[in-house]
Design a protein around this motif. Sequence first.
Motif, PDB file in Angstrom:
ATOM      1  N   THR A  60     104.757  44.002  96.272  1.00  0.00           N
ATOM      2  CA  THR A  60     105.006  42.491  96.825  1.00  0.00           C
ATOM      3  C   THR A  60     106.411  42.070  96.477  1.00  0.00           C
ATOM      4  O   THR A  60     107.073  42.631  95.625  1.00  0.00           O
ATOM      5  CB  THR A  60     103.927  41.568  96.248  1.00  0.00           C
ATOM      6  N   ASP A  61     106.394  41.182  97.260  1.00  0.00           N
ATOM      7  CA  ASP A  61     108.172  40.497  96.906  1.00  0.00           C
ATOM      8  C   ASP A  61     107.860  39.224  95.990  1.00  0.00           C
ATOM      9  O   ASP A  61     108.874  38.541  95.690  1.00  0.00           O
ATOM     10  CB  ASP A  61     108.867  40.145  98.160  1.00  0.00           C
ATOM     11  N   SER A  62     106.610  38.869  95.932  1.00  0.00           N
ATOM     12  CA  SER A  62     106.210  37.676  95.064  1.00  0.00           C
ATOM     13  C   SER A  62     105.758  37.872  93.688  1.00  0.00           C
ATOM     14  O   SER A  62     105.145  38.390  93.057  1.00  0.00           O
ATOM     15  CB  SER A  62     105.395  36.938  95.694  1.00  0.00           C
ATOM     16  N   SER A  71      96.788  41.343  86.793  1.00  0.00           N
ATOM     17  CA  SER A  71      95.527  40.849  86.106  1.00  0.00           C
ATOM     18  C   SER A  71      94.261  41.593  86.595  1.00  0.00           C
ATOM     19  O   SER A  71      93.303  41.358  85.768  1.00  0.00           O
ATOM     20  CB  SER A  71      95.494  39.332  86.083  1.00  0.00           C
ATOM     21  N   PHE A  72      94.186  41.959  87.860  1.00  0.00           N
ATOM     22  CA  PHE A  72      93.073  42.551  88.431  1.00  0.00           C
ATOM     23  C   PHE A  72      93.004  43.982  88.235  1.00  0.00           C
ATOM     24  O   PHE A  72      91.992  44.436  88.733  1.00  0.00           O
ATOM     25  CB  PHE A  72      92.929  42.162  89.984  1.00  0.00           C
ATOM     26  N   GLY A  73      94.098  44.438  87.558  1.00  0.00           N
ATOM     27  CA  GLY A  73      94.349  45.797  87.490  1.00  0.00           C
ATOM     28  C   GLY A  73      95.277  46.825  88.399  1.00  0.00           C
ATOM     29  O   GLY A  73      95.282  47.984  87.917  1.00  0.00           O
ATOM     30  N   ALA A  74      95.932  46.088  89.123  1.00  0.00           N
ATOM     31  CA  ALA A  74      96.687  46.906  89.926  1.00  0.00           C
ATOM     32  C   ALA A  74      98.239  47.250  89.274  1.00  0.00           C
ATOM     33  O   ALA A  74      98.588  46.517  88.213  1.00  0.00           O
ATOM     34  CB  ALA A  74      97.505  46.147  91.389  1.00  0.00           C
ATOM     35  N   ILE A  75      98.706  48.295  89.677  1.00  0.00           N
ATOM     36  CA  ILE A  75     100.047  48.538  88.957  1.00  0.00           C
ATOM     37  C   ILE A  75     101.317  47.875  89.803  1.00  0.00           C
ATOM     38  O   ILE A  75     101.087  48.120  91.241  1.00  0.00           O
ATOM     39  CB  ILE A  75     100.443  50.263  89.134  1.00  0.00           C
ATOM     40  N   ILE A  76     102.204  47.200  89.250  1.00  0.00           N
ATOM     41  CA  ILE A  76     103.247  46.636  89.799  1.00  0.00           C
ATOM     42  C   ILE A  76     104.582  47.213  89.605  1.00  0.00           C
ATOM     43  O   ILE A  76     105.029  46.851  88.480  1.00  0.00           O
ATOM     44  CB  ILE A  76     103.495  45.159  89.514  1.00  0.00           C
ATOM     45  N   PRO A  77     105.110  48.291  90.198  1.00  0.00           N
ATOM     46  CA  PRO A  77     106.214  49.327  89.842  1.00  0.00           C
ATOM     47  C   PRO A  77     107.241  48.285  90.002  1.00  0.00           C
ATOM     48  O   PRO A  77     108.466  48.535  89.379  1.00  0.00           O
ATOM     49  CB  PRO A  77     105.826  50.033  90.787  1.00  0.00           C
ATOM     50  N   PHE A  78     107.434  47.263  90.957  1.00  0.00           N
ATOM     51  CA  PHE A  78     108.818  46.572  90.956  1.00  0.00           C
ATOM     52  C   PHE A  78     108.578  45.268  92.182  1.00  0.00           C
ATOM     53  O   PHE A  78     107.280  45.530  92.636  1.00  0.00           O
ATOM     54  CB  PHE A  78     109.836  47.472  91.902  1.00  0.00           C
ATOM     55  N   LEU A  79     109.499  44.470  92.272  1.00  0.00           N
ATOM     56  CA  LEU A  79     109.254  43.407  93.239  1.00  0.00           C
ATOM     57  C   LEU A  79     110.175  44.021  94.559  1.00  0.00           C
ATOM     58  O   LEU A  79     111.165  44.455  94.662  1.00  0.00           O
ATOM     59  CB  LEU A  79     109.816  42.212  92.790  1.00  0.00           C
ATOM     60  N   ARG A  80     109.086  43.903  95.434  1.00  0.00           N
ATOM     61  CA  ARG A  80     110.072  44.472  96.916  1.00  0.00           C
ATOM     62  C   ARG A  80     111.245  43.419  97.119  1.00  0.00           C
ATOM     63  O   ARG A  80     111.217  42.179  97.228  1.00  0.00           O
ATOM     64  CB  ARG A  80     109.055  44.286  98.132  1.00  0.00           C
ATOM     65  N   PRO A  81     112.442  44.004  97.685  1.00  0.00           N
ATOM     66  CA  PRO A  81     113.700  43.462  97.988  1.00  0.00           C
ATOM     67  C   PRO A  81     113.442  42.808  99.247  1.00  0.00           C
ATOM     68  O   PRO A  81     112.417  43.163 100.031  1.00  0.00           O
ATOM     69  CB  PRO A  81     114.619  44.624  98.190  1.00  0.00           C
ATOM     70  N   LYS A  82     114.187  41.628  99.342  1.00  0.00           N
ATOM     71  CA  LYS A  82     114.128  40.795 100.665  1.00  0.00           C
ATOM     72  C   LYS A  82     114.382  41.676 101.881  1.00  0.00           C
ATOM     73  O   LYS A  82     113.929  41.433 102.836  1.00  0.00           O
ATOM     74  CB  LYS A  82     114.983  39.766 100.579  1.00  0.00           C
ATOM     75  N   SER A  83     115.363  42.726 101.655  1.00  0.00           N
ATOM     76  CA  SER A  83     115.632  43.448 102.800  1.00  0.00           C
ATOM     77  C   SER A  83     114.438  44.134 103.459  1.00  0.00           C
ATOM     78  O   SER A  83     114.387  44.626 104.821  1.00  0.00           O
ATOM     79  CB  SER A  83     116.696  44.515 102.322  1.00  0.00           C
ATOM     80  N   ILE A  84     113.213  44.340 102.616  1.00  0.00           N
ATOM     81  CA  ILE A  84     112.169  45.028 103.302  1.00  0.00           C
ATOM     82  C   ILE A  84     111.089  44.190 103.186  1.00  0.00           C
ATOM     83  O   ILE A  84     109.852  44.687 103.310  1.00  0.00           O
ATOM     84  CB  ILE A  84     111.972  46.389 102.583  1.00  0.00           C
ATOM     85  N   SER A  85     111.031  42.892 103.215  1.00  0.00           N
ATOM     86  CA  SER A  85     109.962  41.975 103.010  1.00  0.00           C
ATOM     87  C   SER A  85     110.132  40.887 104.021  1.00  0.00           C
ATOM     88  O   SER A  85     109.120  39.658 103.823  1.00  0.00           O
ATOM     89  CB  SER A  85     109.915  41.415 101.401  1.00  0.00           C
ATOM     90  N   GLY A  86     110.724  41.022 105.177  1.00  0.00           N
ATOM     91  CA  GLY A  86     110.828  39.880 106.006  1.00  0.00           C
ATOM     92  C   GLY A  86     109.882  40.105 107.085  1.00  0.00           C
ATOM     93  O   GLY A  86     108.801  40.999 107.177  1.00  0.00           O
ATOM     94  N   ILE A  92     106.658  51.179 106.814  1.00  0.00           N
ATOM     95  CA  ILE A  92     107.349  52.378 106.559  1.00  0.00           C
ATOM     96  C   ILE A  92     108.689  52.156 105.612  1.00  0.00           C
ATOM     97  O   ILE A  92     108.871  53.038 104.727  1.00  0.00           O
ATOM     98  CB  ILE A  92     107.586  53.063 107.648  1.00  0.00           C
ATOM     99  N   GLU A  93     109.130  50.916 105.683  1.00  0.00           N
ATOM    100  CA  GLU A  93     110.311  50.940 104.720  1.00  0.00           C
ATOM    101  C   GLU A  93     110.023  50.741 103.232  1.00  0.00           C
ATOM    102  O   GLU A  93     110.626  51.095 102.356  1.00  0.00           O
ATOM    103  CB  GLU A  93     111.186  49.343 105.270  1.00  0.00           C
ATOM    104  N   THR A  94     108.783  49.921 102.901  1.00  0.00           N
ATOM    105  CA  THR A  94     108.356  49.753 101.927  1.00  0.00           C
ATOM    106  C   THR A  94     107.796  51.113 101.106  1.00  0.00           C
ATOM    107  O   THR A  94     107.900  51.362 100.101  1.00  0.00           O
ATOM    108  CB  THR A  94     107.347  48.667 101.838  1.00  0.00           C
ATOM    109  N   PHE A  95     107.172  52.033 101.990  1.00  0.00           N
ATOM    110  CA  PHE A  95     106.673  53.215 101.497  1.00  0.00           C
ATOM    111  C   PHE A  95     107.774  54.241 101.096  1.00  0.00           C
ATOM    112  O   PHE A  95     107.633  54.831 100.156  1.00  0.00           O
ATOM    113  CB  PHE A  95     105.868  53.633 102.536  1.00  0.00           C
ATOM    114  N   LYS A  96     108.815  54.085 101.777  1.00  0.00           N
ATOM    115  CA  LYS A  96     110.026  54.799 101.628  1.00  0.00           C
ATOM    116  C   LYS A  96     110.487  54.293 100.347  1.00  0.00           C
ATOM    117  O   LYS A  96     110.900  55.271  99.294  1.00  0.00           O
ATOM    118  CB  LYS A  96     111.266  55.020 102.752  1.00  0.00           C
ATOM    119  N   TYR A  97     110.846  53.087 100.204  1.00  0.00           N
ATOM    120  CA  TYR A  97     111.214  52.543  98.807  1.00  0.00           C
ATOM    121  C   TYR A  97     110.340  52.852  97.648  1.00  0.00           C
ATOM    122  O   TYR A  97     110.827  53.267  96.676  1.00  0.00           O
ATOM    123  CB  TYR A  97     111.422  51.093  98.986  1.00  0.00           C
TER     124      TYR A  97
END
Length: 250
Positions: A60-62, A71-86, A92-97
């Motif tokens: 997510t970007d948020s 808090s529900f148990g998911a792994i948050i590796p990073f916050l998605r950049p704005k360039s792939i969150s519009g 596919i852009e987020t999966f590649k990232y």
Amino acid sequence: MKEKLKLINGNNIYAVILARSGSKTIKNKNLKLLQNKPLIFYCINEALKSKLISKVYFLTDSRRYAKIAHSFGAIIPFLRPKSISGDNSKDIETFKYFINWLNKKQKKIPDTIVHLRATAPLVQSIDIDKAINIFLKNKNCDSLKSVNISKDNPFKMWHLNKKGFIKPILSLKKIKEPWNEPRQKLPKILFQNAQVDIFKSNLLNKNTISGKNIIPFLIDNYIDIDDKFDLIKAEIILNSRNKNQKKEKK
């Protein structure tokens, strides 16, 4: 979070849930409450209940979404950049990232990715595991998409041309005027309902998350939250499901 470590027939399987902020139809749609739980809870919870998924990532970007998802148990590796969150960003852009991030961190790359949506609260772990098993048994497939038989048949659909006349969007070789035929005589059309998608991660090297050989996974009891009426419908279905589950336990 203690991560599950599973290899299914040699396959390392990750669930990846994409949920960006900025919904236009409903503000903060992914946090709207269903049975006193935010929408994102349901897909995370069912993915964690899966017997075949080893890790559940939430992209997510948020920061707010990320904190709640964690808090529900998911792994948050990073916050998605704005360039792939519009609004026009492609999945596919987020999966590649994501895969690039795993490589940079020298983490295990999954063989198989289960693509889940926060907007699909009716998907259950039993559906997810059934879809995974079907996918793994079909060695020649590249991906799997959940579908249902569409009530709207494109052979009865039209477009408006520049002269103001309507023209059929599709034709059939063996049927002269398919739009005048009973639906029973027309090919069954499958509609992708965005509940469970599965694909081999190496497809990303070919700039696709579908590939050429796509197998269907039929699922009729589904909903894709887009507006407030979908939320009301989902609430009713979840209430009914919970009541039935309580009766079965008695």
